[in-house]
Motif scaffolding. Structure first.
Motif, PDB file in Angstrom:
ATOM      1  N   UNK A 126      44.823 -37.530   9.721  1.00  0.00           N
ATOM      2  CA  UNK A 126      46.120 -37.354  10.356  1.00  0.00           C
ATOM      3  C   UNK A 126      46.246 -36.057  11.120  1.00  0.00           C
ATOM      4  N   UNK A 127      45.701 -34.992  10.593  1.00  0.00           N
ATOM      5  CA  UNK A 127      45.764 -33.692  11.245  1.00  0.00           C
ATOM      6  C   UNK A 127      44.486 -33.363  12.007  1.00  0.00           C
ATOM      7  N   UNK A 128      43.360 -33.756  11.425  1.00  0.00           N
ATOM      8  CA  UNK A 128      42.075 -33.440  12.041  1.00  0.00           C
ATOM      9  C   UNK A 128      41.045 -34.490  11.659  1.00  0.00           C
ATOM     10  N   UNK A 129      39.971 -34.508  12.409  1.00  0.00           N
ATOM     11  CA  UNK A 129      38.870 -35.410  12.122  1.00  0.00           C
ATOM     12  C   UNK A 129      37.810 -34.632  11.362  1.00  0.00           C
ATOM     13  N   UNK A 130      37.428 -35.155  10.207  1.00  0.00           N
ATOM     14  CA  UNK A 130      36.412 -34.491   9.393  1.00  0.00           C
ATOM     15  C   UNK A 130      35.218 -35.411   9.206  1.00  0.00           C
ATOM     16  N   UNK A 131      34.083 -34.790   9.004  1.00  0.00           N
ATOM     17  CA  UNK A 131      32.835 -35.521   8.808  1.00  0.00           C
ATOM     18  C   UNK A 131      32.401 -35.281   7.369  1.00  0.00           C
ATOM     19  N   UNK A 132      32.060 -36.353   6.681  1.00  0.00           N
ATOM     20  CA  UNK A 132      31.692 -36.313   5.272  1.00  0.00           C
ATOM     21  C   UNK A 132      30.311 -36.946   5.129  1.00  0.00           C
ATOM     22  N   UNK A 133      29.424 -36.331   4.350  1.00  0.00           N
ATOM     23  CA  UNK A 133      28.111 -36.939   4.142  1.00  0.00           C
ATOM     24  C   UNK A 133      28.195 -38.096   3.158  1.00  0.00           C
ATOM     25  N   UNK A 134      27.308 -39.050   3.298  1.00  0.00           N
ATOM     26  CA  UNK A 134      27.194 -40.127   2.328  1.00  0.00           C
ATOM     27  C   UNK A 134      26.744 -39.512   1.005  1.00  0.00           C
TER      28      UNK A 134
END
Length: 97
Positions: free
Chosen positions: A64-72
């Motif tokens: 909603x505020x930002x796009x984050x990248x998360x590892x599998x």
């Protein structure tokens, strides 16, 4: 934390991105946070993220505020071991300074 050994034979930038993400695997990171940790230019990060996404090693989430990248979860390895430390770091850790 670091990426598991089986993922360390990838492109150097991809490994740097995975290692950065592994440090903050629960909350994820923005592209700018990855940029500050991986010490590579934004074009290299973009290419690395595209390759990692294509191989299903990362997930992109919009909170909603930002796009984050998360590892599998399968990518995250154990904490750094003594073998990962330099000889100087091992000596310094063992001596009472």
């Amino acid at each position: 934390m670091r990426a598991k050994p089986e993922y360390r034979n990838r492109d150097e930038t991809e490994v740097a991105v995975l290692d950065a993400l592994a440090d903050r695997h629960t909350e994820g990171m923005t592209v700018f946070e990855i940029r500050s940790r991986a010490d590579v230019n934004i074009d290299q990060i973009e290419d690395a993220l595209a390759a990692l996404k294509a191989d299903d090693l990362i997930e992109v989430e919009n909170n909603g505020e930002e796009t984050v990248i998360v590892p599998d979860e399968d990518v995250i390895g154990p904490e750094a071991t003594e073998a990962d430390e330099s000889l100087f770091d091992q000596i310094r850790r063992r001596l009472p300074f």
